[in-house]
Design a protein around this motif. Structure first.
Motif, PDB file in Angstrom:
ATOM      1  N   GLN A  57       0.816  -1.221   0.000  1.00  0.00           N
ATOM      2  CA  GLN A  57       0.000   0.000   0.000  1.00  0.00           C
ATOM      3  C   GLN A  57       0.848   1.269   0.000  1.00  0.00           C
ATOM      4  O   GLN A  57       0.570   2.211   0.721  1.00  0.00           O
ATOM      5  N   GLU A  59       1.482   2.784  -3.024  1.00  0.00           N
ATOM      6  CA  GLU A  59       1.270   3.337  -4.367  1.00  0.00           C
ATOM      7  C   GLU A  59       1.124   4.859  -4.368  1.00  0.00           C
ATOM      8  O   GLU A  59       1.504   5.517  -5.317  1.00  0.00           O
ATOM      9  N   LEU A 107       7.382  -6.240  -7.935  1.00  0.00           N
ATOM     10  CA  LEU A 107       6.040  -6.593  -8.419  1.00  0.00           C
ATOM     11  C   LEU A 107       5.801  -8.096  -8.308  1.00  0.00           C
ATOM     12  O   LEU A 107       4.695  -8.528  -7.954  1.00  0.00           O
ATOM     13  N   MET A 111       2.845 -10.013  -6.198  1.00  0.00           N
ATOM     14  CA  MET A 111       1.966 -11.026  -6.787  1.00  0.00           C
ATOM     15  C   MET A 111       2.004 -12.312  -5.978  1.00  0.00           C
ATOM     16  O   MET A 111       0.969 -12.927  -5.735  1.00  0.00           O
ATOM     17  N   GLY A 114      -0.196 -12.181  -3.234  1.00  0.00           N
ATOM     18  CA  GLY A 114      -1.603 -12.004  -3.578  1.00  0.00           C
ATOM     19  C   GLY A 114      -2.073 -10.565  -3.466  1.00  0.00           C
ATOM     20  O   GLY A 114      -3.258 -10.285  -3.396  1.00  0.00           O
ATOM     21  N   TYR A 115      -1.134  -9.618  -3.461  1.00  0.00           N
ATOM     22  CA  TYR A 115      -1.478  -8.204  -3.330  1.00  0.00           C
ATOM     23  C   TYR A 115      -1.638  -7.584  -4.721  1.00  0.00           C
ATOM     24  O   TYR A 115      -0.792  -7.780  -5.594  1.00  0.00           O
ATOM     25  N   GLU A 116      -2.716  -6.845  -4.916  1.00  0.00           N
ATOM     26  CA  GLU A 116      -2.930  -6.130  -6.185  1.00  0.00           C
ATOM     27  C   GLU A 116      -2.690  -4.660  -6.001  1.00  0.00           C
ATOM     28  O   GLU A 116      -3.338  -4.019  -5.172  1.00  0.00           O
ATOM     29  N   ARG A 117      -1.746  -4.124  -6.762  1.00  0.00           N
ATOM     30  CA  ARG A 117      -1.455  -2.681  -6.706  1.00  0.00           C
ATOM     31  C   ARG A 117      -2.624  -1.892  -7.259  1.00  0.00           C
ATOM     32  O   ARG A 117      -3.274  -2.308  -8.204  1.00  0.00           O
ATOM     33  N   GLN A 118      -2.855  -0.714  -6.674  1.00  0.00           N
ATOM     34  CA  GLN A 118      -3.825   0.227  -7.233  1.00  0.00           C
ATOM     35  C   GLN A 118      -3.174   0.837  -8.459  1.00  0.00           C
ATOM     36  O   GLN A 118      -2.112   1.435  -8.368  1.00  0.00           O
ATOM     37  N   GLN A 119      -3.779   0.648  -9.613  1.00  0.00           N
ATOM     38  CA  GLN A 119      -3.132   1.025 -10.870  1.00  0.00           C
ATOM     39  C   GLN A 119      -2.966   2.521 -11.076  1.00  0.00           C
ATOM     40  O   GLN A 119      -1.927   2.961 -11.527  1.00  0.00           O
TER      41      GLN A 119
END
Length: 121
Positions: A57, A59, A107, A111, A114-119
């Protein structure tokens, strides 16, 4: 003694959240997020190999200030309150030279967690 060249210019671009480093005719733009997740602090790096702490978090993190530390480093004040890492000239040059590779590794670690970056950070 330091092997890395000293940057001839350091410029903080607060709006784009990037730090620009100039080495001769080469310009490198390092995002605040990249610098924050690669902070040389013990909070991020741990106290030894294998103790690194994956930063999540980050980003939208920005840089509020930078200041020189002697003739060997800068201290970066991130707007999430983190300011304990001293970025030596050697380390900044290493980050500049290996930015793509280090970012890709980061990155991949996200992955794997299991974390997805806020694009559109």
């Amino acid at each position: 003694m330091s092997q890395a060249p000293l940057p001839s210019e350091i410029q903080l671009h607060k709006q784009s959240r990037k730090l620009e480093l100039v080495y001769g005719d080469q310009h490198y733009l390092l995002s605040a997020e990249f610098l924050r997740v690669h902070s040389p602090s013990a909070e991020v790096q741990g106290h030894g190999p294998g103790q690194e702490v994956l930063q999540l978090q980050k980003e939208k993190v920005g840089i509020s200030n930078i200041e020189p530390v002697g003739h060997y480093a800068i201290k970066i004040y991130f707007d999430d309150g983190h300011d304990s890492g001293l970025f030596s000239w050697d380390y900044l040059y290493e980050l500049s030279m290996h930015q793509d590779e280090y970012w890709q590794t980061y990155l991949e670690k996200l992955m794997a967690e299991g974390y997805e970056r806020q694009q559109d950070a």
